[in-house]
Design a protein around this motif. Structure first.
Motif, PDB file in Angstrom:
ATOM      1  N   GLU A 602       0.916  -1.136  -0.096  1.00 60.28           N
ATOM      2  CA  GLU A 602       0.003  -0.094  -0.101  1.00 60.28           C
ATOM      3  C   GLU A 602       1.090   1.089  -0.239  1.00 60.28           C
ATOM      4  N   ILE A 603       0.670   2.145  -0.988  1.00 63.17           N
ATOM      5  CA  ILE A 603       1.496   3.434  -1.147  1.00 63.17           C
ATOM      6  C   ILE A 603       0.787   4.668  -0.910  1.00 63.17           C
ATOM      7  N   SER A 604       1.330   5.611  -0.802  1.00 64.36           N
ATOM      8  CA  SER A 604       0.477   6.976  -0.832  1.00 64.36           C
ATOM      9  C   SER A 604       1.594   7.901  -1.744  1.00 64.36           C
ATOM     10  N   THR A 605       0.627   8.824  -2.625  1.00 66.68           N
ATOM     11  CA  THR A 605       1.434   9.710  -3.334  1.00 66.68           C
ATOM     12  C   THR A 605       0.915  11.121  -3.123  1.00 66.68           C
ATOM     13  N   LYS A 612       5.234   7.006  -1.374  1.00 66.78           N
ATOM     14  CA  LYS A 612       5.720   6.516  -0.032  1.00 66.78           C
ATOM     15  C   LYS A 612       5.126   5.203   0.210  1.00 66.78           C
ATOM     16  N   ILE A 613       6.055   4.278   0.612  1.00 70.08           N
ATOM     17  CA  ILE A 613       5.522   2.970   1.032  1.00 70.08           C
ATOM     18  C   ILE A 613       4.833   3.097   2.352  1.00 70.08           C
ATOM     19  N   GLU A 614       3.615   2.820   2.307  1.00 71.28           N
ATOM     20  CA  GLU A 614       2.600   2.901   3.809  1.00 71.28           C
ATOM     21  C   GLU A 614       2.880   1.872   4.614  1.00 71.28           C
ATOM     22  N   ASN A 615       2.651   0.644   3.858  1.00 69.66           N
ATOM     23  CA  ASN A 615       2.737  -0.759   4.628  1.00 69.66           C
ATOM     24  C   ASN A 615       2.797  -2.106   3.551  1.00 69.66           C
ATOM     25  N   ALA A 675       7.101   2.007   5.795  1.00 67.45           N
ATOM     26  CA  ALA A 675       6.673   2.573   7.163  1.00 67.45           C
ATOM     27  C   ALA A 675       5.944   1.288   8.042  1.00 67.45           C
ATOM     28  N   GLU A 676       5.509   0.181   7.549  1.00 61.53           N
ATOM     29  CA  GLU A 676       5.145  -0.720   8.331  1.00 61.53           C
ATOM     30  C   GLU A 676       5.174  -2.159   7.472  1.00 61.53           C
ATOM     31  N   VAL A 677       5.528  -3.210   8.163  1.00 59.98           N
ATOM     32  CA  VAL A 677       5.549  -4.466   7.474  1.00 59.98           C
ATOM     33  C   VAL A 677       4.865  -5.603   8.355  1.00 59.98           C
ATOM     34  N   LYS A 678       3.887  -6.458   7.917  1.00 62.93           N
ATOM     35  CA  LYS A 678       3.245  -7.507   8.433  1.00 62.93           C
ATOM     36  C   LYS A 678       3.286  -8.733   7.875  1.00 62.93           C
TER      37      LYS A 678
END
Length: 728
Positions: A602-605, A612-615, A675-678
């Motif tokens: 999941e990214i944001s632009t 930006k890689i959000e998660n 930012a986050e990895v699960k």
């Protein structure tokens, strides 16, 4: 001096140490062994007289957690706490410690450690348990079935004693060939959440010793000034300026002619002296192309009929199906050369012994190769050679090359001296980035035909690049009908069932030395397959997850396991749920090294399109997850490695010379990048499979597909920054 390239045949090794009870798997037992004698015991654990149990780890520890995983198997079968199992690297002895997937070689790689050791180490521990119980039963005059072993104590018959009391008696017994293993329902450690890695404490308190840490009395340090271009040789050199460096000892041409060696008392002096050398290079056979030319050559190759066919379907059949389809989707892909760039650069130390032999201190990924090189270069018999395996600061395949490059350098550097002092070879970061042995540059061209309903009717997949295995000792095992399988793995042999799929391969002219790199061919084929599946879903007007599921045959285990993994990643990521403004998701799934891995990025632009890689949400089916925390760590690392390299990394040539020198221009993934990895593990009762590499192939395409979902831009030429993608 010339390097003897005749392969030395090693005899099966020496006996086990007599001071402890050494136990393992009888070659006639549960698993086959590579020992020709058929009578040796392959030792995997020792028990001292004080009851200390030590796991003998046949795969080296480079941060992947193998010391924890294999120790856990022994702890499980012996009913001990994991923290009570000590561990040490196995000595170099392929007759006892061969990787069962590598023939007669002792080595680590291909995500094989747990897969080939799961039964082996459990059997060794179960045999030890049975022998200890039998020894206690004999001493106490009771039936062994009335006794139990727990936390290092033997209990029963109204008595208890430490296992150390029975070491001597147990050691004299016949090793059971098929001891009883625990039923999975009895597992206390395997598959449980235990976060006590066996290598963590030593790394925190500084006791962990790496190859670069070795300091021996009287040692010389050698640094090499290598040829600036692939194929160049030393014509002559002048060491006048190097002699002015305090601590300089001498300089010699490396016997292979590829470099000049500067010897000094310290590492810093060796580097200074090396840099001061004036060398005339013979460039007659040197590489002179630049990366742009190599890229065009590779793309040109995939636009013509391939050299070899690597699938059951031929080109004519696939082309006919595609040409008659309702819609054709076509893309070209390019992947640059990539360096492994482990945190610890290459290096090793050779120490002479009093009996005329040597000890090599090395983070040895392939100890058998070290033995062979030392035997050939120094003309020593196997019994005069020891390999002291140390920790490695990462490796990703780099510490094992088809020609054992840095091991050969260390051996030649020692051989060139009078052999009375230890010689330590040290590489700098710049040596490592520019020193060759890259993931080869590769090009792909894919044409897919769809029917009116968006279903695949034909697939023509052409690949071009430099072969890793041709011309090496591994060629007979990897190359079939001209096809180096590592160049095309993950296409026709993936989890998808794709009709009328042709796979073609064309070998490129070598531009530099190449080597396996984390996930090997899957590092580029996984990207192509998963970007194409997204493109086809788009062309068919279908959801990307649902489209992939169409081509996973859930009536067979392969398709079913991939489908389960894909659904788990999608569910945990909230696939299909609405996202905030400016956010997008991409998905990818890939099978490699026997494991199934899927992930959603999941990214944001922002307003300028900066990404930006959000998660990242990942799912992995690797069979039984022996140590889940280690599995998650490996998938997290694979994600970082896979995404980081597709984002901004490449090795480029300028007139045949490598441009990138260090991390400022070959930038690894930063903590701020994701930012986050699960990571979620699919519950399984299947045998363990690989985890060190399967997280890398789907990471890049998951990011690429998220970028496409956000902007419509399909990145097919890497790195992404070269395709005008900007990251926060």
């Amino acid at each position: 001096m010339t390097l003897n390239t005749t392969r030395r045949k090693f005899l099966s090794g020496a006996g086990a140490a007599l001071s402890v009870f050494v136990i393992g798997l009888n070659p006639k037992g549960v698993l086959a062994t590579t020992s020709a004698s058929g009578g040796n015991i392959t030792p995997f654990l020792t028990i001292a007289e004080d009851g200390t149990v030590t796991a003998i780890i046949k795969h080296f520890e480079g941060g992947q957690g193998v010391s924890t995983g294999l120790s856990a198997l022994i702890a499980e079968e012996m009913n001990m706490a994991l923290e009570d199992i000590q561990w040490e690297h196995a000595p170099s002895d392929p007759s006892r410690y061969a990787n069962l997937f590598f023939g007669g070689f002792q080595g680590t790689g291909g995500s094989t450690a747990m897969a080939n050791s799961f039964i082996q180490y459990r059997t060794a521990a179960a045999a030890a348990k049975e022998m200890l119980l039998a020894a206690a039963a004999e001493a106490w005059g009771v039936d062994a079935s009335t006794l139990s072993l727990s936390e290092g104590l033997i209990l029963g018959a109204e008595q208890q004693a430490g296992i150390g009391d029975f070491v001597a008696a147990a050691g004299a017994m016949q090793v059971p060939e098929a001891p009883t293993l625990k039923d999975p329902s009895e597992f206390r450690i395997i598959g449980k959440e235990i976060r006590a890695r066996r290598d963590t404490a030593d790394k925190i308190n500084g006791q962990a010793k790496y190859a670069m840490d070795v300091q021996l009395e009287g040692q010389m340090v050698v640094a090499l000034k290598r040829a600036p271009k692939y194929g160049a040789k030393v014509a002559s050199f002048d060491d006048s300026a190097a002699r002015e460096v305090p601590g300089f000892i001498m300089a010699h041409t490396l016997p292979t002619g590829d470099a000049v060696m500067a010897y000094a008392q310290t590492t810093w002096a060796a580097f200074q002296a090396r840099d001061a050398l004036e060398i005339e290079w013979d460039m007659a056979n040197a590489e002179t192309r630049n990366s742009a030319a190599i890229k065009e050559e590779l793309l040109g190759m995939v636009r013509t009929e391939p050299q070899f066919t690597g699938s059951a379907t031929d080109l004519a059949t696939a082309s006919k199906a595609i040409d008659g389809s309702a819609k054709v989707v076509e893309r070209e892909f390019y992947f640059p050369m990539l360096a492994h760039a482990p945190m610890e650069p290459m290096g090793a130390t050779i120490e002479p012994t009093a009996d005329g032999g040597v000890i090599m201190h090395d983070g040895a990924q392939f100890p058998t190769a070290n033995n062979m090189v030392l035997g050939q270069v120094l003309e020593l018999p196997p019994e005069k050679i020891q390999v002291n395996t140390l920790y490695a600061g990462g490796f990703f395949g780099r510490r094992a090359t088809p020609n054992s490059d840095y091991v050969v350098e260390a051996a030649l550097a020692f051989a060139t001296t009078d052999r009375t002092r230890p010689v330590k070879l040290v590489w700098s970061r710049e040596d490592d980035i520019t020193g060759g042995y890259y993931r080869p540059a590769m090009a792909h061209r894919v044409r897919v035909g769809l029917d009116a309903n968006g279903a695949i009717v034909g697939w023509d997949h052409r690949v071009a690049g430099q072969s890793i295995f041709k011309g090496t000792a591994f060629e007979p095992m990897i190359v079939r009908n001209g096809v180096d399988h590592s160049s095309v793995e993950g296409i026709a042999d993936g989890a998808y069932t794709i009709p009328t799929q042709h796979v073609g391969l064309t070998d490129a002219v070598p531009a530099t030395t190449v080597n396996w790199w984390r996930s090997v061919g899957h590092s580029h084929t996984g990207y192509v397959m998963e970007v194409m599946m997204d493109l086809l879903a788009e062309a068919a007007g279908a959801d990307p997850v649902e489209y992939r599921l169409r081509y996973l045959d859930e009536t067979n285990p392969d398709g079913a396991r991939m489908a389960t993994t894909l659904r788990l990643a999608a569910e945990k990521a909230g696939w299909g749920n609405d996202l905030p403004q400016g956010r997008a998701r991409g998905i990818a799934a890939h099978k490699s090294f026997g494991s199934y891995c899927a992930m959603v990025c999941e990214i944001s632009t922002d307003a300028d399109g900066v990404v930006k890689i959000e998660n990242v949400t990942a799912a992995i089916d690797c069979g039984i997850a022996v140590t889940p925390d280690v599995v998650r760590a490996q998938i997290e690392g694979g994600i970082g490695y896979g995404m980081g390299h597709v984002m901004r990394d490449q090795i480029t040539l300028e007139d045949g010379a490598v441009y990138e020198q260090n991390f400022p221009d070959y930038e690894p993934l930063r903590m701020r990048d994701i930012a986050e990895v699960k990571v979620y593990i699919v519950p399984s009762t299947e045998a363990p499979t690989g985890v060190g590499e399967p997280g890398t192939p789907p990471a890049g395409p998951a990011l690429a597909n998220a970028i496409a979902a956000a902007s419509g831009k399909r990145v097919t030429h890497l790195p992404m920054t070269s395709s005008d993608v900007e990251f926060a």
